[in-house]
Every structure is written in structure tokens, then in C-alpha cells.
Design a protein around this motif. Structure first.
Motif, mmCIF file in Angstrom:
data_model
loop_
_atom_site.group_PDB
_atom_site.id
_atom_site.type_symbol
_atom_site.label_atom_id
_atom_site.label_comp_id
_atom_site.label_asym_id
_atom_site.label_seq_id
_atom_site.Cartn_x
_atom_site.Cartn_y
_atom_site.Cartn_z
ATOM 1 N N MET A 136 1.034 -1.059 0.050
ATOM 2 C CA MET A 136 -0.018 0.037 -0.090
ATOM 3 C C MET A 136 0.878 1.278 0.085
ATOM 4 S SD MET A 136 -2.659 0.992 2.709
ATOM 5 C CE MET A 136 -2.866 -0.676 3.487
ATOM 6 N N ASN A 137 0.483 2.175 -0.644
ATOM 7 C CA ASN A 137 1.248 3.575 -0.720
ATOM 8 C C ASN A 137 0.991 4.178 0.571
ATOM 9 O OD1 ASN A 137 1.824 3.305 -3.553
ATOM 10 N ND2 ASN A 137 -0.140 4.540 -4.021
ATOM 11 N N PRO A 138 2.456 4.883 1.110
ATOM 12 C CA PRO A 138 2.251 5.348 2.320
ATOM 13 C C PRO A 138 1.255 6.580 2.100
ATOM 14 C CG PRO A 138 4.306 5.977 1.136
ATOM 15 C CD PRO A 138 3.589 4.755 0.372
ATOM 16 N N LYS A 139 0.453 6.644 3.189
ATOM 17 C CA LYS A 139 -0.750 7.731 3.154
ATOM 18 C C LYS A 139 -0.714 8.591 4.173
ATOM 19 C CE LYS A 139 -3.558 3.879 5.045
ATOM 20 N NZ LYS A 139 -2.678 2.856 4.595
ATOM 21 N N ALA A 140 -1.292 9.808 3.965
ATOM 22 C CA ALA A 140 -1.443 10.562 4.779
ATOM 23 C C ALA A 140 -2.079 10.265 6.189
ATOM 24 C CB ALA A 140 -2.003 12.137 4.351
ATOM 25 N N LYS A 141 -1.653 10.698 7.249
ATOM 26 C CA LYS A 141 -2.299 10.357 8.634
ATOM 27 C C LYS A 141 -3.745 11.045 8.231
ATOM 28 C CE LYS A 141 1.050 8.716 11.207
ATOM 29 N NZ LYS A 141 0.956 7.373 11.776
ATOM 30 N N SER A 177 -6.760 -8.272 3.952
ATOM 31 C CA SER A 177 -5.933 -7.354 2.917
ATOM 32 C C SER A 177 -6.781 -6.645 1.888
ATOM 33 C CB SER A 177 -4.870 -8.110 2.246
ATOM 34 O OG SER A 177 -4.387 -9.196 3.024
ATOM 35 N N GLN A 178 -7.892 -7.435 1.466
ATOM 36 C CA GLN A 178 -8.734 -6.948 0.615
ATOM 37 C C GLN A 178 -9.560 -5.643 1.041
ATOM 38 O OE1 GLN A 178 -10.808 -10.549 -0.330
ATOM 39 N NE2 GLN A 178 -9.621 -10.644 -2.496
ATOM 40 N N LEU A 179 -9.969 -6.038 2.510
ATOM 41 C CA LEU A 179 -10.778 -5.170 3.106
ATOM 42 C C LEU A 179 -9.701 -3.826 3.554
ATOM 43 C CD1 LEU A 179 -13.078 -7.115 5.211
ATOM 44 C CD2 LEU A 179 -13.678 -5.824 3.624
ATOM 45 N N ILE A 225 -8.367 -3.555 10.187
ATOM 46 C CA ILE A 225 -9.180 -4.571 9.744
ATOM 47 C C ILE A 225 -9.272 -5.559 10.849
ATOM 48 C CG2 ILE A 225 -10.335 -6.101 7.728
ATOM 49 C CD1 ILE A 225 -10.183 -3.060 7.289
ATOM 50 N N HIS A 226 -8.103 -6.122 10.987
ATOM 51 C CA HIS A 226 -8.002 -7.176 11.700
ATOM 52 C C HIS A 226 -8.969 -7.287 13.260
ATOM 53 C CE1 HIS A 226 -6.209 -10.813 13.798
ATOM 54 N NE2 HIS A 226 -6.129 -10.106 14.839
ATOM 55 N N ILE A 227 -8.928 -6.045 13.637
ATOM 56 C CA ILE A 227 -9.426 -5.899 14.976
ATOM 57 C C ILE A 227 -10.715 -5.798 14.952
ATOM 58 C CG2 ILE A 227 -9.581 -4.141 17.104
ATOM 59 C CD1 ILE A 227 -6.628 -3.625 16.945
ATOM 60 N N ALA A 228 -11.224 -5.232 13.948
ATOM 61 C CA ALA A 228 -12.850 -4.982 13.712
ATOM 62 C C ALA A 228 -13.298 -6.282 13.371
ATOM 63 C CB ALA A 228 -13.018 -4.151 12.356
ATOM 64 N N LEU A 229 -12.656 -7.053 12.429
ATOM 65 C CA LEU A 229 -13.082 -8.456 12.311
ATOM 66 C C LEU A 229 -13.141 -9.386 13.486
ATOM 67 C CD1 LEU A 229 -11.888 -9.305 8.687
ATOM 68 C CD2 LEU A 229 -14.042 -8.358 9.736
ATOM 69 N N ARG A 230 -12.021 -9.041 14.657
ATOM 70 C CA ARG A 230 -11.928 -9.902 15.535
ATOM 71 C C ARG A 230 -13.138 -9.914 16.653
ATOM 72 N NH1 ARG A 230 -7.042 -11.444 18.391
ATOM 73 N NH2 ARG A 230 -7.423 -11.723 20.702
ATOM 74 N N ASP A 231 -13.416 -8.535 16.737
ATOM 75 C CA ASP A 231 -14.446 -8.152 17.642
ATOM 76 C C ASP A 231 -15.733 -8.980 17.309
ATOM 77 O OD1 ASP A 231 -12.837 -6.673 19.060
ATOM 78 O OD2 ASP A 231 -13.716 -4.605 18.538
ATOM 79 N N THR A 276 -12.270 -15.797 6.677
ATOM 80 C CA THR A 276 -13.375 -15.445 7.703
ATOM 81 C C THR A 276 -14.761 -15.833 7.099
ATOM 82 O OG1 THR A 276 -12.051 -13.680 8.237
ATOM 83 C CG2 THR A 276 -13.956 -13.379 9.000
ATOM 84 N N PHE A 277 -15.500 -16.428 7.957
ATOM 85 C CA PHE A 277 -16.755 -16.671 7.318
ATOM 86 C C PHE A 277 -18.033 -15.920 8.311
ATOM 87 C CE2 PHE A 277 -13.681 -19.996 6.624
ATOM 88 C CZ PHE A 277 -13.624 -19.988 5.213
ATOM 89 N N VAL A 278 -19.153 -16.222 7.689
ATOM 90 C CA VAL A 278 -20.176 -15.703 8.365
ATOM 91 C C VAL A 278 -20.762 -16.872 9.160
ATOM 92 C CG1 VAL A 278 -22.510 -14.707 8.258
ATOM 93 C CG2 VAL A 278 -21.188 -13.934 6.565
ATOM 94 N N ALA A 279 -20.850 -16.378 10.504
ATOM 95 C CA ALA A 279 -21.181 -17.525 11.463
ATOM 96 C C ALA A 279 -22.976 -17.947 11.350
ATOM 97 C CB ALA A 279 -20.929 -17.055 12.847
ATOM 98 N N ALA A 280 -22.959 -19.317 11.758
ATOM 99 C CA ALA A 280 -24.393 -19.472 11.877
ATOM 100 C C ALA A 280 -25.074 -18.707 12.875
ATOM 101 C CB ALA A 280 -24.522 -21.177 11.986
ATOM 102 N N ARG A 281 -26.413 -18.375 12.656
ATOM 103 C CA ARG A 281 -27.112 -17.687 13.652
ATOM 104 C C ARG A 281 -27.090 -18.421 15.065
ATOM 105 N NH1 ARG A 281 -30.390 -14.232 12.199
ATOM 106 N NH2 ARG A 281 -31.700 -13.074 13.816
#
Lengths: 252, 252
Positions: free
Chosen positions: B1-6, B49-51, B62-68, B83-88
Motif C-alpha cells: 500500500m502506498n504511504p498515506k497521509a495520517k 488485505s482486501q478489506l 481490519i483485523h481488530i474489527a473482524l476479531r471483535d 473469515t466466514f459468516v457464523a451460523a445464527r
DNA sequence: TGTATTTAGTTGTATATACGTTTAAGACAT
DNA sequence: ATGTCTTAAACGTATATACAACTAAATACA
């Protein structure tokens, strides 16, 4: 913090965290403090920085571990204030350990208890199975009548494992409920509930002052603590004056 | 990824995430995809990575968001796989939407249904309150008898809001249960349960083939969907042959 | 063809750093 | 005593980087 050597992942040397990742060690540490009672509901726990020093970890590692515990409802975190032990999660109404005392008081009414009997017994085969003890073992047996504003609402017929609560017979159940005493005696691990509608037997009809033909709503409950069946109770309620209700919002 | 501005914290420019932190945007995005049905149970969702590319965020964010979301049980993550959508989430036994059909089949028995009645009615005051509709409104009413291996086990007496399920009367309830039809009609939002022990009325005694004096275990259930009372059901069970049981491990 | 082996891709864990946001307590003036 | 201001401490969010661990598919090999 001093620069430290990269630690080998999944190879931890800590005394009580063999094989656990650093984050998992922190997690285990926090849960252990809570389970042991050292940290109680509402207590503030050490800050991220303090734990980071203690575990020789970076603050982010601690942060994520505590964050997970917060998502799970074990901790409550307040930006600027600190991290606190959360109040014990309320269970849904049906499976909640229905405490007749709080239930009545929540309705703004007066709760009183008559002690019908309180004694040692030796169990027969059926009871031994129910309590998961050897046939003939000694058990404690109590029969109480709970009243709401003087009106009988529940017969509590309870067997208690003496190994779990040796001083069960010495309590004054006009002042505290067995439920309160037992909850203070050991951690609740598992609960089994069975709900039945049964015809009223003679004792129920008399004690609960039930009209002829009025059935009993019977709640049977067994609870496990410290690996044993701590207590098994039968709670008899007059069908015409008692119902159990619960409302829930569906997850997601 | 390109360096990006804060990026300026808490100042996000994204179209659908005004005022939300990046992590919260990711969270909202995932939940929206699931709620909308675009991502279904078991589906694999884009990789971290895609997200990260998509949201112009770092992988850790992203990792922390998905982890939560995984801790909350919305997602299931498998290292190496994705990463998969969980069963209800299953609800606890008592408050679970007890489905008589699955219940019987789980015991390995045969479930059959008799349709006793299926009709339009106009509601009186009490029913209007119960269903939260105007007095006199049209409602659908069904009475079914459920049998386990031919033996009557439950009378299902149900009112349905036509606005919720206009085609309720057109279904063949010897083939599917109202429960199944209604669950497919709209998302379940809220459930109310009331459990009572009541004397058997004549209809119950006849249909359920109950012995004299045997009481009824009555489960009343209202469910909400799309903001209205979707249905209100009374489920009558013979006290001598039916009980509700639930066992739970206490949280923490 | 069937079985190892390799490899690319994905998540898991951890660190160091930076700065924003909120809280509570102390200092200070009124 | 009271209210305002300042400030240190604590949590919140985000990034860039590094490497470990695992999975599934592709590849090589017998």
C-alpha cells in the motif's frame, strides 16, 4: 520500556502461562483474579500500562486482551477512567435463577417465609440419583413456604449436599433465603430447570390455599457447583396466581 | 500500500460512515452485508488485505474489527482459511423458539399435524390489545393439533397479523408448520413467553386425550417482526406427558 | 494414479509509535 | 465552600512492520 528481545511466539516462559500466548496469559490472569474473588464487581483493575510492565508486553497487546474481555462483558472500560470488573451478566428471565425474594420485592411487596421443616435425611435410590451421591448418604432437607404480602406463593422443597454447604441447617431462613445462602457458599456453575404442570397434592393445596382443581406450576431446579450437585429444589406455585414470563430481543 | 497521509481521527469522509471511526465503518459494512443477505451463513468474506485496500486502512485495523465481530459470534475466523459468516446464534432452550416439529424429530419420532380450523376472524377488544391492532380488525386464526407418533402433544391456537403474513391462510399446515412459514416470512425481532399451569378445558381434554384432573401446561408466545406483533399463540400441552427442560452453563 | 511436497494466501500475535478523547482530581481564584 | 481551569492519567484509534501458524490448492514425484 526498555527495548526487549523479540519473544518467540507461542513459547512463553511465564510460570502460570505455559504454552499460552502473551495475550492469553493476560486474559487468564484477569479471569483468575475475578474468579478467585480478589477483584470484585466494580473494582478497578490495573491500567494498560501497569499490566504492560507486569507482563513485559506492549500496551497494544494488553489493550487487545482487555478489549476482548470487554466485548465479552467481563470488563467495562471507560476512556479516561479505567477498566472495571463488570457486573455479573444477567441471564434471561426464564433461566435466571429465579429468586422469589427479589421477585416479590421488585413488585414492591412484602416477602415473608415460614419454615415448615429443616432436617437431616438419608436418601433413597431416587434421591441419590437426583443428587448424584451414594444411596443412603446424608442430605439436608428444607421445606419453606414463601408468602407475598402474607399470601402463600411458593413451597420450596429443597435437598442440599452437605459436602457443598455443611452449615446449611444452621441458617435462619426467616431472615435470608436458602438461595442467598447457597449463592454465597459457592460459585454457580450449571443449572437445570424443568417446568411441569401437575395436579395439586394435599400439602400444596393446604399450604398454598388453593382452590379445588387448581393445578400446580412446578419448577424443578438442580444446580451444580464445585463439580457436584449442590442442591435440588422443587418449587410449587398455585397455577391460578403464578406464571412465569420472559421477554427477549432476538440476537442480531 | 502506498504511504498515506495520517488521517484525521474521527473525521471520516466515506459516503456511508459519517462520523464513524474506520474500524466502526468496517464493522458496519460487514453487518450490513450480512443483514441485507448479500453475505449468507457460511459464506467466506473478503480477506483482511482486501478489506484493508477497500477501506484504505491498515490490516491491523481490519483485523481488530473482524476479531471483535468474531468474539461476538457474528463471524467465524479460521487461520489460513479465511473469515466466514457464523451460523445464527442458538438461543437457550427455554427462550428458544420451541419448534414442536424439530423437537419431535430430534427425539427420533414422527410428527403429524391435524388442521382443526383455519379462518378469518374479526378481533374483540382483548385480542386487539394482545395483537396491538385496532378493535374489529381482521386477523387470521388457526387451530392445529400436533401429534408425536400419533399421540396428541400440543394444541396450537394462533392468531396472525395479516399485514405481516397475507398468505398465512393459503399454506398447507399438514406439510409445514406455521412456525416455519412465519419464520420464512419475516425476521424475528422479539419474543414474549408466558408459562402457566391451568385446568384443562373441554377442548383440550378431548383433543389431547387427557385424563380427568390432568392439568394443562400452557405456553403463550407473542412474537414481533417488522415492528408489529406478528403472531400470538397459545400452546396447550398435557401436563402428564409434557414438560419443558433447559440446562445451562452459567456464563463466565 | 496416488501420494508427498511446496507454495501462495490468510489469519494470529506482537511491537513501537503517535496522537485523539475522556475522566477525575488538584490548583486556584472567587 | 464553590466554581473554573489545568493537567496527568487512562483508554481509543490507527499505522507500519515482522514473523508465526495454518489451510488449501498447485506441483512434483513415485
Amino acid at each position: 520500556m526498555n527495548p526487549k528481545a523479540k519473544r518467540l511466539p507461542l513459547e512463553s516462559e511465564s510460570s502460570d502461562g505455559i504454552g499460552l500466548s502473551l495475550g492469553q496469559q493476560v486474559r487468564a490472569h484477569v479471569l483468575e483474579k475475578i474468579d478467585s474473588g480478589e477483584w470484585r464487581e466494580g473494582d478497578r483493575i490495573p491500567s494498560e500500562s501497569q499490566l504492560a510492565d507486569q507482563f513485559d508486553a506492549s500496551r497494544m497487546t494488553i489493550h487487545i486482551a482487555l478489549r476482548d474481555l470487554a466485548v465479552e462483558g467481563v470488563l467495562v472500560r471507560r476512556q479516561g477512567a479505567g477498566t472495571f470488573v463488570a457486573a455479573r451478566r444477567r441471564q434471561s428471565t426464564f433461566l435466571e435463577l429465579r429468586n422469589i425474594h427479589s421477585e416479590i420485592e421488585e413488585r414492591g411487596n412484602r416477602h415473608t417465609t415460614d419454615v415448615i421443616s429443616l432436617e437431616r435425611v438419608h436418601c433413597d435410590m431416587g434421591l441419590a440419583t437426583e443428587m448424584n451421591v451414594a444411596p443412603g448418604s446424608e442430605l439436608y432437607h428444607s421445606v419453606l413456604l414463601h408468602r407475598e404480602n402474607g399470601r402463600p406463593l411458593q413451597i420450596e422443597d429443597r435437598f442440599v449436599n452437605p459436602r457443598f454447604s455443611p452449615d446449611f441447617l444452621e441458617q435462619d431462613y426467616t431472615q435470608i433465603t436458602p438461595h442467598q445462602h447457597l449463592m454465597a457458599t459457592g460459585p454457580l456453575e450449571e443449572v437445570e430447570h424443568i417446568i411441569q404442570a401437575v395436579p395439586a397434592d394435599e400439602r400444596s393445596r393446604e399450604l398454598l390455599v388453593m382452590a379445588p382443581g387448581d393445578p400446580v406450576l412446578l419448577l424443578r431446579r438442580r444446580t451444580w457447583s464445585r463439580g457436584m450437585v449442590a442442591t435440588s429444589a422443587r418449587l410449587y406455585h398455585p397455577g391460578s396466581r403464578f406464571s412465569m414470563a420472559g421477554r427477549m430481543v432476538v440476537a442480531r
